[in-house]
Design a protein around this motif. Structure first.
Motif, PDB file in Angstrom:
ATOM      1  N   ILE A  60       6.316   1.962 -13.241  1.00  0.00           N
ATOM      2  CA  ILE A  60       5.760   3.305 -13.013  1.00  0.00           C
ATOM      3  C   ILE A  60       6.836   4.393 -13.016  1.00  0.00           C
ATOM      4  N   ILE A  61       8.113   4.003 -13.021  1.00  0.00           N
ATOM      5  CA  ILE A  61       9.170   5.024 -12.958  1.00  0.00           C
ATOM      6  C   ILE A  61       9.166   5.951 -14.179  1.00  0.00           C
ATOM      7  N   PRO A  62       9.010   5.440 -15.410  1.00  0.00           N
ATOM      8  CA  PRO A  62       8.914   6.376 -16.542  1.00  0.00           C
ATOM      9  C   PRO A  62       7.768   7.373 -16.388  1.00  0.00           C
ATOM     10  N   GLU A  63       6.680   6.933 -15.770  1.00  0.00           N
ATOM     11  CA  GLU A  63       5.536   7.820 -15.528  1.00  0.00           C
ATOM     12  C   GLU A  63       5.915   8.917 -14.534  1.00  0.00           C
ATOM     13  N   ILE A  64       6.767   8.568 -13.572  1.00  0.00           N
ATOM     14  CA  ILE A  64       7.219   9.557 -12.581  1.00  0.00           C
ATOM     15  C   ILE A  64       8.217  10.520 -13.204  1.00  0.00           C
ATOM     16  N   ILE A  65       9.170   9.973 -13.965  1.00  0.00           N
ATOM     17  CA  ILE A  65      10.253  10.784 -14.533  1.00  0.00           C
ATOM     18  C   ILE A  65       9.754  11.692 -15.649  1.00  0.00           C
ATOM     19  N   LYS A  66       8.885  11.153 -16.495  1.00  0.00           N
ATOM     20  CA  LYS A  66       8.373  11.871 -17.671  1.00  0.00           C
ATOM     21  C   LYS A  66       9.531  12.348 -18.554  1.00  0.00           C
ATOM     22  N   GLN A  67       9.658  13.660 -18.787  1.00  0.00           N
ATOM     23  CA  GLN A  67      10.688  14.166 -19.703  1.00  0.00           C
ATOM     24  C   GLN A  67      11.987  14.566 -18.988  1.00  0.00           C
ATOM     25  N   LYS A  68      12.058  14.301 -17.707  1.00  0.00           N
ATOM     26  CA  LYS A  68      13.258  14.651 -16.942  1.00  0.00           C
ATOM     27  C   LYS A  68      14.457  13.846 -17.455  1.00  0.00           C
ATOM     28  N   PRO A  69      15.626  14.480 -17.660  1.00  0.00           N
ATOM     29  CA  PRO A  69      16.819  13.723 -18.062  1.00  0.00           C
ATOM     30  C   PRO A  69      17.091  12.590 -17.065  1.00  0.00           C
ATOM     31  N   SER A  70      17.419  11.422 -17.599  1.00  0.00           N
ATOM     32  CA  SER A  70      17.637  10.273 -16.721  1.00  0.00           C
ATOM     33  C   SER A  70      18.685   9.347 -17.309  1.00  0.00           C
ATOM     34  N   ILE A  71      19.255   8.541 -16.430  1.00  0.00           N
ATOM     35  CA  ILE A  71      20.236   7.523 -16.816  1.00  0.00           C
ATOM     36  C   ILE A  71      19.832   6.208 -16.170  1.00  0.00           C
ATOM     37  N   ILE A  72      19.799   5.145 -16.966  1.00  0.00           N
ATOM     38  CA  ILE A  72      19.569   3.815 -16.409  1.00  0.00           C
ATOM     39  C   ILE A  72      20.916   3.281 -15.937  1.00  0.00           C
ATOM     40  N   VAL A  73      21.022   2.992 -14.650  1.00  0.00           N
ATOM     41  CA  VAL A  73      22.281   2.547 -14.047  1.00  0.00           C
ATOM     42  C   VAL A  73      22.182   1.060 -13.744  1.00  0.00           C
ATOM     43  N   GLY A  82       0.792  -1.223   0.000  1.00  0.00           N
ATOM     44  CA  GLY A  82       0.000   0.000   0.000  1.00  0.00           C
ATOM     45  C   GLY A  82       0.823   1.271   0.000  1.00  0.00           C
ATOM     46  N   HIS A  83       2.020   1.247   0.621  1.00  0.00           N
ATOM     47  CA  HIS A  83       2.802   2.484   0.696  1.00  0.00           C
ATOM     48  C   HIS A  83       3.463   2.841  -0.629  1.00  0.00           C
ATOM     49  N   MET A  84       3.273   1.982  -1.649  1.00  0.00           N
ATOM     50  CA  MET A  84       3.791   2.281  -2.987  1.00  0.00           C
ATOM     51  C   MET A  84       3.207   3.604  -3.504  1.00  0.00           C
ATOM     52  N   ALA A  85       1.906   3.822  -3.272  1.00  0.00           N
ATOM     53  CA  ALA A  85       1.249   5.040  -3.753  1.00  0.00           C
ATOM     54  C   ALA A  85       1.874   6.274  -3.115  1.00  0.00           C
ATOM     55  N   LYS A  86       2.204   6.172  -1.827  1.00  0.00           N
ATOM     56  CA  LYS A  86       2.831   7.293  -1.128  1.00  0.00           C
ATOM     57  C   LYS A  86       4.213   7.577  -1.695  1.00  0.00           C
ATOM     58  N   ALA A  87       5.000   6.514  -1.927  1.00  0.00           N
ATOM     59  CA  ALA A  87       6.348   6.683  -2.479  1.00  0.00           C
ATOM     60  C   ALA A  87       6.285   7.319  -3.863  1.00  0.00           C
ATOM     61  N   LYS A  88       5.327   6.876  -4.649  1.00  0.00           N
ATOM     62  CA  LYS A  88       5.158   7.438  -5.994  1.00  0.00           C
ATOM     63  C   LYS A  88       4.804   8.920  -5.919  1.00  0.00           C
ATOM     64  N   ARG A  89       3.887   9.271  -5.035  1.00  0.00           N
ATOM     65  CA  ARG A  89       3.472  10.670  -4.895  1.00  0.00           C
ATOM     66  C   ARG A  89       4.643  11.542  -4.457  1.00  0.00           C
ATOM     67  N   GLU A  90       5.431  11.056  -3.489  1.00  0.00           N
ATOM     68  CA  GLU A  90       6.576  11.826  -3.003  1.00  0.00           C
ATOM     69  C   GLU A  90       7.609  12.034  -4.107  1.00  0.00           C
ATOM     70  N   ALA A  91       7.840  10.981  -4.902  1.00  0.00           N
ATOM     71  CA  ALA A  91       8.814  11.088  -5.986  1.00  0.00           C
ATOM     72  C   ALA A  91       8.375  12.123  -7.013  1.00  0.00           C
ATOM     73  N   ILE A  92       7.081  12.113  -7.348  1.00  0.00           N
ATOM     74  CA  ILE A  92       6.551  13.079  -8.321  1.00  0.00           C
ATOM     75  C   ILE A  92       6.677  14.500  -7.779  1.00  0.00           C
ATOM     76  N   GLU A  93       6.359  14.677  -6.492  1.00  0.00           N
ATOM     77  CA  GLU A  93       6.432  16.003  -5.871  1.00  0.00           C
ATOM     78  C   GLU A  93       7.855  16.562  -5.886  1.00  0.00           C
ATOM     79  N   LYS A  94       8.834  15.694  -5.722  1.00  0.00           N
ATOM     80  CA  LYS A  94      10.229  16.136  -5.629  1.00  0.00           C
ATOM     81  C   LYS A  94      10.922  16.218  -6.995  1.00  0.00           C
ATOM     82  N   MET A  95      10.241  15.725  -8.039  1.00  0.00           N
ATOM     83  CA  MET A  95      10.875  15.664  -9.354  1.00  0.00           C
ATOM     84  C   MET A  95      11.285  17.045  -9.859  1.00  0.00           C
ATOM     85  N   GLY A  96      10.516  18.072  -9.526  1.00  0.00           N
ATOM     86  CA  GLY A  96      10.831  19.417  -9.989  1.00  0.00           C
ATOM     87  C   GLY A  96      12.075  20.006  -9.354  1.00  0.00           C
TER      88      GLY A  96
END
Length: 287
Positions: free
Chosen positions: A45-58, A10-24
């Motif tokens: 769901i990570i691409p949905e969180i990142i959207k157009q933000k520059p990213s690197i797959i490590v 259940g806490h997945m939704a919270k983690a996702k929301r926090e990540a989206i909020e901090k993305m900016g």
């Protein structure tokens, strides 16, 4: 093991929301995956969180993965327009090349800023990934002994914690762990084999039988020596009979559960050689 494995706390939704909020607040996202299962360890769901933000797959734990397949995965992601880098955070390998990739990714932005008369600043990073891919280890390698908490920035709440990495980077203390969500049973098996999800989710013998199926397809054969197996035995026996044979060869008679535990631990300890369970669908051009 054909059932759909439901594992979505259940806490997945919270983690996702926090990540989206901090993305900016960040410039670049490092999406950390296990090099042995690059796609299976990517949270969908990570691409949905990142959207157009520059990213690197490590691709972490590259020392445990098949080197050729790791190169193929990097090329696979390149063909998709993504930047990917292989590292071994535990042994502090590949960290400098990763940092160079981050600088390369941000170079056009800072060039534009320079034209406007704006001085360069530290690059702000966030690391996202599912459990057991080495996130804490990478953070420790990045931050090192000179960890420093950077002062609050305009528009950043007091709760935000920034870790300074040399003069070049700042790492945002990342949101909660993004647990995997998967519907494909094969993905579930691979996550279970590597220990990304709790062993109690599946029966240990089921996990081990899946691993033995993958080992049959592995290009290296160190596991044959490990368990005193012949190629004929591998080719002629069913996977169940192979587990029974290994159980006897390692002196456990008919204790198949203990044998299953040992085989899984041998894989996780890298005692069976460098094995990648995910295989990229590389284009003919790369072939």
């Amino acid at each position: 093991m054909s059932q759909v494995i439901q594992w979505y706390p259940g806490h997945m939704a919270k983690a996702k929301r926090e990540a989206i909020e901090k993305m900016g607040l960040v410039d670049v996202v490092l999406e950390l995956v296990d090099a042995r299962i690059p796609e299976s360890s990517r949270n969908p769901i990570i691409p949905e969180i990142i959207k157009q933000k520059p990213s690197i797959i490590v691709l972490n734990k590259s020392d445990m993965a098949d080197a050729k397949l790791t190169s193929e995965w990097i090329e696979f992601y390149r063909q998709q327009g993504k930047t990917a880098v292989a590292i071994d955070a535990l042994h502090n390998k590949g960290i400098k090349p990763l940092q160079r990739k981050i600088n390369d990714l941000m170079a056009p932005y800072f060039e534009e800023q320079k034209k406007k008369g704006i001085k360069p600043r530290a690059i702000r990073l966030m690391i996202l990934g599912i459990p057991n891919v080495g996130k804490s280890t990478l953070i420790n390698r990045f931050v090192g002994k000179n960890q420093a908490i950077v002062g609050n920035k305009p528009g950043v709440t007091k709760a935000q914690r920034w870790l300074k990495i040399n003069k070049e980077f700042e790492l945002l203390d990342t949101p909660g762990i993004l647990w995997p969500k998967f519907e494909d049973p094969e993905t579930g098996k691979k996550l279970a084999i590597t220990g990304a999800i709790k062993d109690s989710i599946l029966h240990i013998d089921e996990i081990t039988l899946s691993l033995l199926d993958y080992l049959r397809q592995a290009p290296q054969t160190l596991y044959l020596t490990k368990y005193n197996l012949s190629q004929d035995e591998i080719e002629e026996l069913t996977t169940v009979d192979l587990l029974l044979l290994i159980t006897k060869k390692i002196g456990l008679k008919d204790n198949y559960e203990e044998a299953s535990q040992r085989i899984i631990q041998d894989f996780r300890n890298n005692s069976l050689g460098r094995i990648t369970l995910d295989r990229p669908d590389v284009s003919e051009e790369f072939e």
